[in-house]
Design a protein around this motif. Structure first.
Motif, PDB file in Angstrom:
ATOM      1  N   MET A 108       2.492   4.696  -3.753  1.00 10.18           N
ATOM      2  CA  MET A 108       1.528   4.434  -2.696  1.00 10.18           C
ATOM      3  C   MET A 108       1.060   5.744  -2.066  1.00 10.18           C
ATOM      4  O   MET A 108       1.871   6.619  -1.790  1.00 10.18           O
ATOM      5  N   LYS A 109      -0.239   5.847  -1.873  1.00 10.77           N
ATOM      6  CA  LYS A 109      -0.828   7.037  -1.267  1.00 10.77           C
ATOM      7  C   LYS A 109      -1.394   6.665   0.106  1.00 10.77           C
ATOM      8  O   LYS A 109      -2.254   5.791   0.217  1.00 10.77           O
ATOM      9  N   ILE A 110      -0.875   7.325   1.140  1.00 14.92           N
ATOM     10  CA  ILE A 110      -1.267   7.019   2.520  1.00 14.92           C
ATOM     11  C   ILE A 110      -2.037   8.199   3.097  1.00 14.92           C
ATOM     12  O   ILE A 110      -1.594   9.346   3.017  1.00 14.92           O
ATOM     13  N   THR A 136      -9.418   8.002  -3.389  1.00 17.07           N
ATOM     14  CA  THR A 136      -8.780   6.695  -3.325  1.00 17.07           C
ATOM     15  C   THR A 136      -7.430   6.809  -2.643  1.00 17.07           C
ATOM     16  O   THR A 136      -6.618   7.673  -2.991  1.00 17.07           O
ATOM     17  N   VAL A 137      -7.181   5.942  -1.654  1.00 21.67           N
ATOM     18  CA  VAL A 137      -5.868   5.837  -1.018  1.00 21.67           C
ATOM     19  C   VAL A 137      -5.516   4.361  -0.905  1.00 21.67           C
ATOM     20  O   VAL A 137      -6.373   3.491  -1.058  1.00 21.67           O
ATOM     21  N   ASP A 138      -4.255   4.084  -0.620  1.00 26.27           N
ATOM     22  CA  ASP A 138      -3.787   2.703  -0.548  1.00 26.27           C
ATOM     23  C   ASP A 138      -3.642   2.195   0.880  1.00 26.27           C
ATOM     24  O   ASP A 138      -3.596   0.979   1.105  1.00 26.27           O
ATOM     25  N   LEU A 139      -3.531   3.119   1.832  1.00 29.52           N
ATOM     26  CA  LEU A 139      -3.325   2.744   3.228  1.00 29.52           C
ATOM     27  C   LEU A 139      -3.830   3.871   4.116  1.00 29.52           C
ATOM     28  O   LEU A 139      -3.702   5.047   3.765  1.00 29.52           O
ATOM     29  N   ASN A 192       2.665  10.586   0.041  1.00 28.27           N
ATOM     30  CA  ASN A 192       2.858   9.889  -1.230  1.00 28.27           C
ATOM     31  C   ASN A 192       4.245   9.258  -1.249  1.00 28.27           C
ATOM     32  O   ASN A 192       5.241   9.938  -1.017  1.00 28.27           O
ATOM     33  N   LYS A 221       4.842  -3.626   1.205  1.00 29.67           N
ATOM     34  CA  LYS A 221       5.716  -3.423   0.050  1.00 29.67           C
ATOM     35  C   LYS A 221       7.128  -3.142   0.566  1.00 29.67           C
ATOM     36  O   LYS A 221       7.706  -3.922   1.293  1.00 29.67           O
ATOM     37  N   ASN A 276     -12.321  -1.454   2.401  1.00 27.55           N
ATOM     38  CA  ASN A 276     -11.371  -2.469   1.928  1.00 27.55           C
ATOM     39  C   ASN A 276      -9.993  -1.887   1.642  1.00 27.55           C
ATOM     40  O   ASN A 276      -9.316  -2.270   0.685  1.00 27.55           O
ATOM     41  N   ILE A 277      -9.611  -0.929   2.484  1.00 29.84           N
ATOM     42  CA  ILE A 277      -8.273  -0.350   2.464  1.00 29.84           C
ATOM     43  C   ILE A 277      -7.612  -0.738   3.781  1.00 29.84           C
ATOM     44  O   ILE A 277      -8.246  -0.618   4.839  1.00 29.84           O
TER      45      ILE A 277
END
Length: 223
Positions: A1-3, A24-27, A205, A89, A54-55
């Motif tokens: 996961m990339k924050i 692109t990041v996840d959060l 990360n 997660k 949409n993150i």
């Protein structure tokens, strides 16, 4: 996961929008001072614009945000984690916004007892997660992240005490614009990424390739 974590937007958010168009990041985590003393409508605009990718966006208010900004976060597409916790997660995340008292009588300040009682309560909710992120606007007292140019440390004594007690994986903070730094309190990594307004941010990360040794790896970046 990339924050992606940023602090101290102070109403100037174009840099994060430009970054998200190209990366692109996840959060996304916002650690306060979304506005520069308001208005609330601006906070909603900023939060909704950042959320338009949409993150998931988690946010807390800072001491320079209006005292009733909580409602603006709740009315936006972002998730308010001030005095609250969430699990994403295998990561436990909790937050506490505003700051300990300042000489400037800013809108959202709390005494140390209130900080300790409320922040400790939400830390209890996530303490058993393997990776824990403690999101605060104010930094803990006595690190590189709360240091004024004069050499004075101005962070929160209560936040430091909570970190010493619970040892979260990472404390993401802000508030002291000059103190862009990564430091440690015991096993906890403390990160003050500096002002987004000036193009500063951090990436965290989460490396879960080894289920028995999940790592949270921070890096301060320019955007």
């Amino acid at each position: 996961m990339k924050i992606l974590a940023v602090s101290d937007i102070h109403g100037k958010y174009i840099k994060i929008i430009d970054y998200l168009k190209k990366n692109t990041v996840d959060l996304i985590i916002l650690t306060g001072d979304i506005t520069d003393f308001g208005p609330n409508e601006l906070a909603e605009e900023i939060l909704n614009e950042i959320s338009s990718f949409n993150i998931p966006v988690l946010a807390i208010p800072g001491n320079c945000d209006p005292i009733n900004l909580y409602g603006s976060i709740d009315n936006s597409k972002a998730v308010n984690i001030h005095g609250k916790s969430v699990t994403i997660k295998n990561i436990g995340i909790c937050g506490f916004g505003g700051s300990n008292p300042t000489p400037f009588n800013t809108p959202l300040e709390f005494d140390e007892i209130e900080i300790y009682d409320n922040a400790r309560r939400v830390m209890e909710e996530i303490k058993n997660h393997e990776v824990t992120l403690f999101v605060t606007h104010a930094p803990p007292l006595g690190t590189k992240t709360d240091l004024l140019p004069s050499g004075k440390h101005v962070g929160s004594e209560s936040l430091r005490k909570i970190i010493e007690e619970f040892q979260p994986s990472i404390n993401i903070c802000g508030h002291i614009h000059e103190s862009i730094a990564i430091d440690k309190i015991g096993k906890t990594t403390i990160i003050n990424p500096g002002m987004l307004k000036e193009g500063h941010a951090c990436i965290i990360n989460i490396d879960d390739s080894d289920e028995d040794n999940i790592k949270a790896i921070p890096e301060i970046i320019s955007i």
